[in-house]
Design a protein around this motif. Sequence first.
Motif, mmCIF file in Angstrom:
data_model
loop_
_atom_site.group_PDB
_atom_site.id
_atom_site.type_symbol
_atom_site.label_atom_id
_atom_site.label_comp_id
_atom_site.label_asym_id
_atom_site.label_seq_id
_atom_site.Cartn_x
_atom_site.Cartn_y
_atom_site.Cartn_z
ATOM 1 N N UNK A 295 0.830 -1.208 0.000
ATOM 2 C CA UNK A 295 0.000 0.000 0.000
ATOM 3 C C UNK A 295 0.864 1.257 0.000
ATOM 4 N N UNK A 296 1.888 1.279 0.848
ATOM 5 C CA UNK A 296 2.756 2.457 0.934
ATOM 6 C C UNK A 296 3.602 2.629 -0.321
ATOM 7 N N UNK A 297 3.995 1.516 -0.945
ATOM 8 C CA UNK A 297 4.745 1.609 -2.201
ATOM 9 C C UNK A 297 3.925 2.358 -3.251
ATOM 10 N N UNK A 298 2.622 2.066 -3.300
ATOM 11 C CA UNK A 298 1.746 2.753 -4.247
ATOM 12 C C UNK A 298 1.588 4.230 -3.870
ATOM 13 N N UNK A 299 1.471 4.522 -2.569
ATOM 14 C CA UNK A 299 1.304 5.908 -2.086
ATOM 15 C C UNK A 299 2.519 6.763 -2.450
ATOM 16 N N UNK A 300 3.717 6.204 -2.247
ATOM 17 C CA UNK A 300 4.954 6.953 -2.467
ATOM 18 C C UNK A 300 5.479 6.792 -3.895
ATOM 19 N N UNK B 254 10.021 -1.891 1.019
ATOM 20 C CA UNK B 254 10.328 -2.917 2.020
ATOM 21 C C UNK B 254 11.614 -2.567 2.766
ATOM 22 N N UNK B 255 12.605 -2.057 2.052
ATOM 23 C CA UNK B 255 13.862 -1.659 2.680
ATOM 24 C C UNK B 255 13.635 -0.530 3.681
ATOM 25 N N UNK B 256 12.878 0.494 3.279
ATOM 26 C CA UNK B 256 12.582 1.612 4.181
ATOM 27 C C UNK B 256 11.718 1.157 5.356
ATOM 28 N N UNK B 257 10.733 0.320 5.096
ATOM 29 C CA UNK B 257 9.816 -0.177 6.126
ATOM 30 C C UNK B 257 10.590 -0.956 7.181
ATOM 31 N N UNK B 258 11.535 -1.785 6.743
ATOM 32 C CA UNK B 258 12.336 -2.569 7.690
ATOM 33 C C UNK B 258 13.136 -1.671 8.618
ATOM 34 N N UNK B 259 13.578 -0.529 8.129
ATOM 35 C CA UNK B 259 14.404 0.364 8.934
ATOM 36 C C UNK B 259 13.600 1.290 9.840
ATOM 37 N N UNK B 260 12.408 1.701 9.406
ATOM 38 C CA UNK B 260 11.707 2.765 10.123
ATOM 39 C C UNK B 260 10.408 2.343 10.810
#
Length: 299
Positions: free
Chosen positions: A161-166, A174-180
């Motif tokens: 969902x966030x990939x589509x938003x951004x 997935x890389x950003x999500x894993x970190x933040x």
Amino acid sequence: MALSRMELDGKGAGSPEGLVTRILKAAPDLKVPVPIEDLARQLDIADIQEFDTEGFEGGLITDTARSRGVILTRKGHPFRQRFTIGHELGHFLTPTHMPNADGRFLCSREDMRRLSAKENDRRGRMEVEANRFSSLILMPPPLLRPYLKQQRDPDVGHVVQLAAEFEVSKQAMANAYAHYQGEILAFVFTKGGRVLFAYKHLKFPFITVRSGQAVPDASLLKRGGACAGVASDVCECVPDIWIDVERGKPAPQLCEQVLGQRDDFAIVMLWLEPREEERDPEDEMTAKERFLERQARYR
């Protein structure tokens, strides 16, 4: 949005983090999805051109003084092109990134995936920094965190969902999500039941299943399969099918969630709950509480 390269000069402007911090300060009205093409043009990229080749994913043509630049992107998915534009803009804005003798950067798909490089690999380190810049400018942490707070527990469907938003790829998100996101996560991308690559939180242990190897037989992906576009429930699994578990110590809790994709691709989310003795007490503190505790410790 009004921005110029003069606003990016100064201390810290040589690192991806420093550059993005200055851009966000100079353009506080930046919205999601980040208008990366407009941003590049305001920062002296004269043109962005598509080209059709399998040899390179992106390129940058510039002069010695770095007064102007032209970004090249391979024809393909627009989200991937956005990451390429961010990557080449990172090369353009970082003073220590030196092009080839003909004034060009030519970057492959493998370059776009690089997360680390050896100290003596100068070109590799430039590619890693350009990737970090692209990730940070397309998914700036101050803009990403409010979206992450919309859902308390991690969920692979939330990544999509966030990939589509951004307007970024699922891999980049997935890389950003894993970190933040806040939990200790890893995302394993697979095709045909074999591992392609993985992104993980800094505290997530080494994943023993390497690129090219089959997904473990005891994994949720192998046991239950994956329906395209449908995320599974989050299920506890045996940790040592994915990570090393130290003999004689209690095993951490490890959970899996699987999301099937088209053409036999799938994403496996791994969620680690560390043993109680491994928890850092400061993780539960506010910034002020951490500061006061450290002051008391060194009195």
